[in-house]
Each structure stands twice: as structure tokens, then as C-alpha cells.
Scaffold this motif. Structure first.
Motif, PDB file in Angstrom:
ATOM      1  N   ASN A 120       0.813  -1.225   0.000  1.00  0.00           N
ATOM      2  CA  ASN A 120       0.000   0.000   0.000  1.00  0.00           C
ATOM      3  C   ASN A 120       0.846   1.276   0.000  1.00  0.00           C
ATOM      4  OD1 ASN A 120       0.898  -0.108   2.707  1.00  0.00           O
ATOM      5  ND2 ASN A 120      -0.957   0.924   3.439  1.00  0.00           N
ATOM      6  N   MET A 124      -0.487   5.082   0.407  1.00  0.00           N
ATOM      7  CA  MET A 124      -0.133   5.901   1.570  1.00  0.00           C
ATOM      8  C   MET A 124       1.362   5.768   1.843  1.00  0.00           C
ATOM      9  SD  MET A 124      -1.649   5.846   5.467  1.00  0.00           S
ATOM     10  CE  MET A 124      -0.809   4.310   5.861  1.00  0.00           C
TER      11      MET A 124
ATOM     12  N   PHE B 177     -13.606  -1.400   4.115  1.00  0.00           N
ATOM     13  CA  PHE B 177     -12.689  -2.243   3.351  1.00  0.00           C
ATOM     14  C   PHE B 177     -11.623  -1.389   2.661  1.00  0.00           C
ATOM     15  CE2 PHE B 177     -11.463  -3.939  -0.768  1.00  0.00           C
ATOM     16  CZ  PHE B 177     -10.910  -5.152  -0.400  1.00  0.00           C
ATOM     17  N   LEU B 178     -12.051  -0.288   2.083  1.00  0.00           N
ATOM     18  CA  LEU B 178     -11.094   0.558   1.366  1.00  0.00           C
ATOM     19  C   LEU B 178     -10.055   1.145   2.319  1.00  0.00           C
ATOM     20  CD1 LEU B 178     -13.527   2.456  -1.046  1.00  0.00           C
ATOM     21  CD2 LEU B 178     -12.141   0.432  -1.528  1.00  0.00           C
ATOM     22  N   VAL B 179     -10.495   1.542   3.489  1.00  0.00           N
ATOM     23  CA  VAL B 179      -9.544   2.081   4.464  1.00  0.00           C
ATOM     24  C   VAL B 179      -8.560   1.000   4.904  1.00  0.00           C
ATOM     25  CG1 VAL B 179      -9.337   3.029   6.802  1.00  0.00           C
ATOM     26  CG2 VAL B 179     -11.080   3.908   5.255  1.00  0.00           C
ATOM     27  N   ARG B 181      -7.624  -1.573   3.200  1.00  0.00           N
ATOM     28  CA  ARG B 181      -6.726  -1.913   2.101  1.00  0.00           C
ATOM     29  C   ARG B 181      -5.683  -0.831   1.869  1.00  0.00           C
ATOM     30  NH1 ARG B 181      -9.423  -3.078  -3.655  1.00  0.00           N
ATOM     31  NH2 ARG B 181      -9.668  -0.824  -3.665  1.00  0.00           N
ATOM     32  N   SER B 182      -6.061   0.406   2.002  1.00  0.00           N
ATOM     33  CA  SER B 182      -5.147   1.495   1.651  1.00  0.00           C
ATOM     34  C   SER B 182      -4.261   1.951   2.796  1.00  0.00           C
ATOM     35  CB  SER B 182      -5.948   2.703   1.151  1.00  0.00           C
ATOM     36  OG  SER B 182      -6.676   2.366   0.005  1.00  0.00           O
ATOM     37  N   THR B 183      -4.731   1.809   4.011  1.00  0.00           N
ATOM     38  CA  THR B 183      -3.959   2.359   5.136  1.00  0.00           C
ATOM     39  C   THR B 183      -3.612   1.316   6.188  1.00  0.00           C
ATOM     40  OG1 THR B 183      -5.862   2.934   6.493  1.00  0.00           O
ATOM     41  CG2 THR B 183      -5.219   4.534   4.825  1.00  0.00           C
ATOM     42  N   ARG B 184      -4.094   0.124   5.992  1.00  0.00           N
ATOM     43  CA  ARG B 184      -3.873  -0.951   6.964  1.00  0.00           C
ATOM     44  C   ARG B 184      -4.397  -0.569   8.347  1.00  0.00           C
ATOM     45  NH1 ARG B 184      -3.309  -2.875   2.750  1.00  0.00           N
ATOM     46  NH2 ARG B 184      -1.681  -4.278   2.013  1.00  0.00           N
TER      47      ARG B 184
END
Lengths: 308, 330
Positions: A120, A124, B177-179, B181-184
């Protein structure tokens, strides 16, 4: 005594019938009163007809934001041809021209607890600030810059309200809709070779995110989105030319709120969008921008018209 | 029937006769009439209601002003109004009801801003079906069906209860889910089964609207607040392979505002924003190691989190009974 009462009543009725100038007298009595024969609303103040209504200023706050909120301050001017129809313009700046940021709790949580991994690091590069390179996740969040719109205003309802039967104000209810331009600052696109800086490992010993990738986190791109706006409102009139407006306004348009890579690749049966290792327009998704506005109404000319 | 009643009826009869007869004469201009016990013959006396024309001087014209009615009984109507008003009056002073001849007075017909409530609420029951959805839950779409019941013990105060059913109507949005996936970052979320609340409703605002100056309808605004319970449980997102949660009951407080628009005297539509607030037990962000991972005591956070569910209700209200008695103020 009941008989006596009936006799007196009969005498009274006969007397009245015999002496009254016309049978219509009884009917006149029934409808006698201040509202008899009058229209639904008589001598109603027309706060809008043939007048210009200025909202100086309007102050609004956006609702249900995912990562950043906006305090919208602006102006609105409506010209009314009749008491229920007009056209107008609305314009507002977010956070006094983006001079400050209002982050949501989710943004704070991401900054504090988010993790960057190889999978990712494009979405980010860093959750928290890295001195001289990035301010962390809040730097990549999309932020509203402003809104400009034309609008058709329709005010079908006009009335008054009572507060504790002690204070009374005239009011009207209106809806509006029209085209709008939304101004937004988003994370700059990262496509092709530009995205590679975040997809490849830096030299050994420098972690999993290169400095070049970290620098992309704060790169911004301003964009104008064509959209529409609609809403409704309630105006309270304290006198002929000063009042207060309470307004709900929506202006949905697609943005990439987190500046992350969310879509662009084939789904291959997945129920959610798949990232394509690029930050671009494909990552935008429908976003229902909406806000509550308060405004001070100044109506010109200062004297309201009266209906018959 | 008392003597007073007899006197009242007699007065009504006399007034009916007196008022309807001379009424047409009042409208005549330049009427030269003398009602004195003896005709004075004074020049300029168009009308003389005095017992003796001489006593009043020779310049007494008809006087329909307030001053001219000075001394008349305050609030005593004349003519047709008097007849019907007196007929409709159940009780009243009659001892001083002496026919003093034709009089005029200014009738106080004050128009109140909101003169009459369109639909009385007092002693009526209000049934309130609605749909509800959350305004501030980006991760879970909290849709519910709701049924409320109010009893109005005054025209502006009601005590009631409402019930919201969420289970099966809620859905998790893609945002979580998007959060992740994108920010762990995993955001602990929860789900609701139902909520039920006791509340008071107060109506400080009411008014009416005119649509195109043709139709008038009534509306009111209210504040509502109370206490109840909310049955919830965490949705396992941190360690879903191991953790499962049972429903449990939380004490919840609620506070809101709403607006009700009457379509008929017993049916209205309403919109309401109400904040349901309670302390929620959220899933623990850390996963314990070893056998402790399977210990339910480690699955939740140490301290509950204040949770605020801002909910919009849209629906109808039915007032029972449909009919009510309205007593006009005199």
C-alpha cells in the motif's frame, strides 16, 4: 320553566324574523367576523416579490465527510420575479480559502495507527509526518476549495411560526437547484513512471518507501468539477429587510477523498474495485458533498410588498 | 330557570326587536329624529337620545364614537350580534341590563398570530411509524424501521416510547474495506439489533404555511428526549477468524428535534433528527498471543467508547381518536 324558556326563544325568533330587514341577516351573523369573506391570507407581506435577497454572509459546515471537513463561508444573491420564483447565485470558500484544515477523527486515526507496507505504499507513502518530506496522511487527503452555483429558487410555502405563543416571525420554505462548479484540491496523479517511485524498493537500508515517493504524498492538483446543486431552506424574517436563513445544500461530485489507489484494474469477479498501481481519475468515486448553511438575509428594497 | 335567566331572555327579545328595527334608520343620512320625552324644538338637534332635550343642549348630533358610547357597558354588543351573542351566553350579569337605547362600541376582535390550533393534541394518542437512517455512520449503513407511541397529556407535552429494529437492515459500507486496504487501519465497528426508548416530547414552536396563497396547512416543531436501551454487538474485523460476539444491552440516551406537518386533523408527516447516545463496547485492536487469543476477555477494549448515532426519522403520525372537541374561546 323549560316551557317558559321555549316560549321566550320562539318569541325571540319570531320577533327577529318579523322585524329583520332581510333573511340574510342570520347568515351575515354567521360569517360576521374579521375573517369573513376574506382570502386565505390577506395583506400578506411578500418578502421576495420583485426584490433582491442577499445572504451576507452564509456560513456552512459540511456533513458526513470521510477525511476532511470544510467550513464554507460565502455569499448568496437571489432575484425574485414573484414571491415564489427567483434565480440566484451562490459562492463559498472552504476554510477561508484553504487557510486551515479540519480533519476527521478517521484521518487522525490513520495518521496515528495506519501502516505502510509494500502493498500500500503507493496509496499511503507514510501515515505520519516525515520531516522535510511529507506531513503524512493528512497531506494527501482531498480538500474542498470552494463552490459556485447558479440556482433556481422556488418558495412555495409562506407562513409564520409562534415560539411559546410569545414571539412570532414570518417564514418561508424554499427549494432550489441548479448547475454548480466544485473546486477541489486532490493528491496529484501518479501514473506510469511517476508511480514507479512508489512501486519499487529504495536502495537497501532506506526502508520500503523512497524519499521520492514520500514527496509525492504532498503533491497537489487543483481541479474543477462540473456538478449540480440542490437543497432546501427556511427563511425567518425579523422585519421587512432583515432575516435569517437556514439551508441544506448538496453538491455531489466524484473525488478521491483519501488520495489512494482504489480502482482502475479489472475486477475479475471481485465485489469491490481493484487498484491499478496508479493514482488517477479512475480512483475517484461518487461523493455526496452536503452541508448546513446559516445566513443573514438582507432584502432590497427594504420595504416589502403587501398583497390585497 | 332563575329570575336572571328570565331577565336575560327578555333582554334578548327586546334587543332583537330594538336592534333589527331601527337598524335601517341608522344608516340614513341627515335623519331628523327626536326621541326625547318631549320634543325640544331646539335647532340643530338632529337626534336626541336624552331624556330631555334641553338638558343636553341644542347641538347634540348622533355620536357613534367611543366617547359617545362612554358609560355604556363595556363589551356589550348591540343589534344582531347582541341577540345571538346573548342567546349563546350561558351565564352573565343581567342586573344592570337596562335598555339605554341604541349604543355602539368598538368590539375587540384581536387577531392572534396563531389564533386556533388546527389539531388539538391533548388527551390523544399518536402512533408514529417511520423509517430511520444514520447520518454519521460512514462504515455501517444503519437503516431501521421504527414505531413510536405518544400520549399527549397537554397540548404541547407528551410521554411516549419508540422502538427501532435494525437487524437485517444494516449493511457495512465499502469504506471500511477501502480504508483497511489502503492504510492498513482496521476501524472497529458494531451492529445494532434493536433499540427501544422512553421519551418526552415538547412542542415549543407551531405555525402555519400558505402555499401560493391558496392552501394553508399547519405544522409544529418539537424537541424530544429520553432514555432507553440499545442492543448491539461488535462486528469482528480485527481477528474475525477467532472472535465472535453476542448481543448485549446498553443504556442509551436520546435527544432530538423534529417537525410535523398536518395533512388532516389526525394525520401528519414528520421528519426528525435524533441523536442516540450510549457507551459501546468495541472490539480490541490488539490480538493476544497464544491461548489468550481465544479468551473472550481479550476480545474487547478495556474501556467503552462513547458512541453517537445521529438518526433521521421520516414517517407518518396518526392521532387517535380521529375527532376531537374544540372549545372556542370567548
Amino acid at each position: 320553566m323549560t316551557t317558559l324558556r321555549l316560549l321566550l326563544l320562539a318569541a325571540a325568533c319570531l320577533s327577529a324574523i318579523a322585524v329583520a330587514p332581510a333573511p340574510a341577516a342570520a347568515q351575515e351573523i354567521q360569517i360576521t367576523g374579521p375573517l369573513a369573506g376574506q382570502p386565505a391570507v390577506r395583506r400578506m407581506r411578500q418578502y421576495r416579490a420583485n426584490r433582491i435577497q442577499l445572504l451576507l454572509p452564509t456560513v456552512g459546515y459540511t456533513l458526513q465527510d470521510q477525511y476532511s471537513r470544510s467550513l464554507m463561508t460565502g455569499l448568496e444573491a437571489n432575484v425574485h420575479f414573484t414571491d415564489y420564483l427567483g434565480i440566484g447565485v451562490f459562492g463559498a470558500l472552504a476554510n477561508f480559502g484553504a487557510n486551515f484544515r479540519i480533519n476527521t477523527d478517521l484521518t487522525a486515526q490513520v495518521r496515528q495507527n495506519g501502516q505502510t507496507t509494500r502493498s500500500n505504499r503507493l496509496s499511503m507513502p507514510s501515515p505520519d509526518a516525515v520531516e522535510g518530506l511529507t506531513g503524512g496522511f493528512p497531506d494527501q487527503v482531498a480538500r474542498l476549495q470552494g463552490l459556485v452555483s447558479l440556482q433556481l429558487v422556488f418558495a412555495p410555502l409562506r407562513g409564520k411560526l409562534s415560539l411559546f405563543q410569545g414571539a412570532f416571525v414570518d417564514t418561508d420554505f424554499y427549494i432550489f437547484a441548479g448547475p454548480a462548479l466544485g473546486f477541489v484540491a486532490e493528491r496529484a496523479n501518479l501514473v506510469g513512471e511517476d508511480a514507479e517511485v512508489c512501486l519499487t524498493d529504495p536502495p537497501p537500508g532506506e526502508g520500503i518507501v523512497s524519499d521520492d515517493c514520500l514527496l509525492t504524498q504532498a503533491q497537489r492538483k487543483n481541479r474543477v468539477a462540473f456538478t449540480g446543486t440542490f437543497g432546501l431552506g427556511l427563511n425567518l424574517y425579523f422585519n421587512d429587510f432583515i432575516g435569517m436563513a437556514i439551508q441544506y445544500r448538496a453538491f455531489p461530485f466524484a473525488i478521491n477523498p483519501g488520495g489512494t489507489d482504489e480502482a482502475g484494474a479489472p475486477r475479475n469477479g471481485a465485489t469491490v474495485s481493484q487498484p491499478d498501481n496508479q493514482i488517477d481519475g479512475a480512483d475517484r468515486r461518487f461523493y455526496y458533498h452536503h452541508m448546513i448553511n446559516l445566513g443573514l438575509i438582507i432584502t432590497l428594497p427594504p420595504q416589502a410588498n403587501l398583497t390585497q | 330557570m332563575t329570575r336572571a335567566d328570565i331577565a336575560r331572555w327578555a333582554l334578548a327579545l327586546a334587543l332583537a326587536t330594538a336592534a333589527t328595527g331601527p337598524a335601517s334608520a341608522w344608516a340614513q343620512d341627515d335623519a331628523d329624529m327626536v326621541f326625547g320625552e318631549e320634543e325640544s324644538g331646539d335647532e340643530g338637534a338632529d337626534m336626541d337620545f336624552a331624556g330631555a332635550g334641553d338638558d343636553t343642549g341644542g347641538d347634540t348630533d348622533m355620536d357613534f364614537t367611543d366617547e359617545g358610547a362612554a358609560g355604556a357597558e363595556e363589551g356589550a354588543p348591540t343589534g344582531d350580534d347582541a341577540l345571538f351573542e346573548d342567546l349563546a351566553t350561558p351565564e352573565g350579569p343581567v342586573e344592570d341590563a337596562v335598555d339605554e337605547g341604541p349604543r355602539r362600541r368598538v368590539v375587540d376582535e384581536t387577531i392572534f398570530a396563531v389564533q386556533r390550533l388546527y389539531a388539538l393534541r391533548i388527551n390523544r394518542v399518536e402512533l408514529i411509524p417511520s423509517v430511520a437512517f444514520s447520518l454519521n455512520a460512514p462504515f455501517v449503513s444503519r437503516t431501521a424501521v421504527s414505531l413510536g407511541l405518544n400520549y399527549w397529556f397537554t397540548n404541547v407535552l407528551a410521554i411516549g416510547a419508540n422502538f427501532l429494529w435494525y437487524d437485517g437492515l444494516e449493511s457495512e459500507t465499502n469504506l471500511n474495506f477501502l480504508v483497511r486496504r489502503s492504510t492498513r487501519l482496521a476501524v472497529p465497528i458494531n451492529e445494532y439489533q434493536f433499540g427501544t426508548h422512553l421519551n418526552f416530547t415538547y412542542v415549543p414552536l407551531y405555525g402555519k404555511f400558505a402555499a401560493f396563497n391558496e392552501f394553508i396547512f399547519q405544522w409544529d416543531a418539537y424537541v424530544v428526549g429520553g432514555v432507553g436501551i440499545q442492543r448491539t454487538r461488535p462486528i469482528p474485523v480485527i481477528d474475525p477468524e477467532v472472535r465472535t460476539f453476542d448481543w448485549s444491552v446498553r443504556v442509551a440516551f436520546n435527544l432530538g428535534v423534529g417537525i410535523r406537518v398536518f395533512l388532516t386533523r389526525w394525520l401528519s408527516i414528520f421528519g426528525e433528527i435524533r441523536n442516540y447516545m450510549y457507551l459501546e463496547q468495541l472490539e480490541a485492536l490488539d490480538v493476544a498471543l497464544g491461548q489468550d487469543r481465544f479468551d473472550p476477555e481479550t476480545w474487547t477494549q478495556d474501556s467503552p467508547a462513547f458512541t453517537s448515532n445521529v438518526t433521521v426519522h421520516l414517517g407518518l403520525t396518526f392521532f387517535f381518536p380521529f375527532e376531537f372537541e374544540y372549545r372556542l374561546p370567548r
